[in-house]
Design a protein around this motif. Structure first.
Motif, PDB file in Angstrom:
ATOM      1  N   UNK A 147      14.034 -11.484 -29.431  1.00 14.84           N
ATOM      2  CA  UNK A 147      15.365 -11.542 -29.633  1.00 14.84           C
ATOM      3  C   UNK A 147      15.982 -12.784 -29.272  1.00 14.84           C
ATOM      4  N   UNK A 148      15.693 -13.215 -27.846  1.00 14.18           N
ATOM      5  CA  UNK A 148      16.493 -14.483 -27.274  1.00 14.18           C
ATOM      6  C   UNK A 148      16.017 -15.628 -28.239  1.00 14.18           C
ATOM      7  N   UNK A 188       8.917 -18.230 -18.722  1.00 16.60           N
ATOM      8  CA  UNK A 188       9.372 -17.468 -17.495  1.00 16.60           C
ATOM      9  C   UNK A 188      10.898 -17.544 -17.512  1.00 16.60           C
ATOM     10  N   UNK A 189      11.795 -17.867 -18.256  1.00 16.36           N
ATOM     11  CA  UNK A 189      12.859 -18.074 -18.096  1.00 16.36           C
ATOM     12  C   UNK A 189      14.071 -16.894 -18.779  1.00 16.36           C
ATOM     13  N   UNK A 220      17.507 -17.680 -19.765  1.00 12.06           N
ATOM     14  CA  UNK A 220      18.093 -17.802 -21.213  1.00 12.06           C
ATOM     15  C   UNK A 220      19.039 -17.038 -21.467  1.00 12.06           C
ATOM     16  N   UNK A 221      18.778 -15.713 -21.318  1.00 13.94           N
ATOM     17  CA  UNK A 221      20.170 -14.683 -21.665  1.00 13.94           C
ATOM     18  C   UNK A 221      21.369 -15.119 -21.053  1.00 13.94           C
ATOM     19  N   UNK A 222      21.470 -15.568 -19.832  1.00 12.61           N
ATOM     20  CA  UNK A 222      22.908 -16.036 -19.308  1.00 12.61           C
ATOM     21  C   UNK A 222      23.242 -17.328 -19.886  1.00 12.61           C
ATOM     22  N   UNK A 223      22.513 -18.122 -20.199  1.00 10.92           N
ATOM     23  CA  UNK A 223      22.595 -19.305 -21.016  1.00 10.92           C
ATOM     24  C   UNK A 223      23.368 -19.106 -22.326  1.00 10.92           C
ATOM     25  N   UNK A 272      26.783 -24.989 -28.836  1.00 11.66           N
ATOM     26  CA  UNK A 272      25.860 -26.001 -28.043  1.00 11.66           C
ATOM     27  C   UNK A 272      25.181 -26.956 -28.840  1.00 11.66           C
ATOM     28  N   UNK A 273      24.917 -28.055 -28.484  1.00  7.55           N
ATOM     29  CA  UNK A 273      24.235 -29.190 -29.391  1.00  7.55           C
ATOM     30  C   UNK A 273      22.734 -28.985 -29.111  1.00  7.55           C
ATOM     31  N   UNK A 274      22.484 -28.578 -27.859  1.00  2.00           N
ATOM     32  CA  UNK A 274      21.041 -28.702 -27.237  1.00  2.00           C
ATOM     33  C   UNK A 274      20.865 -27.505 -26.481  1.00  2.00           C
ATOM     34  N   UNK A 275      19.516 -27.119 -26.458  1.00  4.34           N
ATOM     35  CA  UNK A 275      19.001 -25.820 -25.641  1.00  4.34           C
ATOM     36  C   UNK A 275      18.863 -26.128 -24.346  1.00  4.34           C
ATOM     37  N   UNK A 276      18.854 -25.318 -23.173  1.00  7.23           N
ATOM     38  CA  UNK A 276      18.651 -25.710 -21.832  1.00  7.23           C
ATOM     39  C   UNK A 276      17.011 -26.622 -21.815  1.00  7.23           C
TER      40      UNK A 276
END
Length: 89
Positions: A15-16, A51-52, A56-59, A66-70
């Protein structure tokens, strides 16, 4: 961890990935790439092995656009290619 906990964890990570693809505007592009099923399966596998999950959910909660992922996103290269193919880059 029980088998049910494992399945819930996999579902949450999948889902993320879906949220990330939608947030970055590449969900439609992912559906039309050559060998869509294999590309999607590899992306899901990368997300599942990350492992994030909490970060990821918080981001995703904090970035409505956003233009880019973390930086830690294991699908970062795929997302960049999809953005390029969609003319977003």
């Amino acid at each position: 961890m029980t088998f049910l906990d494992y399945l819930i964890s996999i579902d949450a990570r999948t889902a993320l990935m879906g949220r990330m693809m939608r947030r970055l505007g590449v969900d439609r592009q992912l559906k039309v790439v050559a060998d869509h099923a294999a590309v999607t399966n590899r992306a899901v596998d990368r997300c599942r092995s990350c492992g994030h999950q909490d970060e990821c959910s918080t981001w995703l909660d904090e970035h409505q656009q956003a233009d880019d992922p973390p930086d830690y996103c294991r699908n970062r290269d795929l997302i960049a290619r999809l953005q390029h193919a969609a003319g977003q880059r």
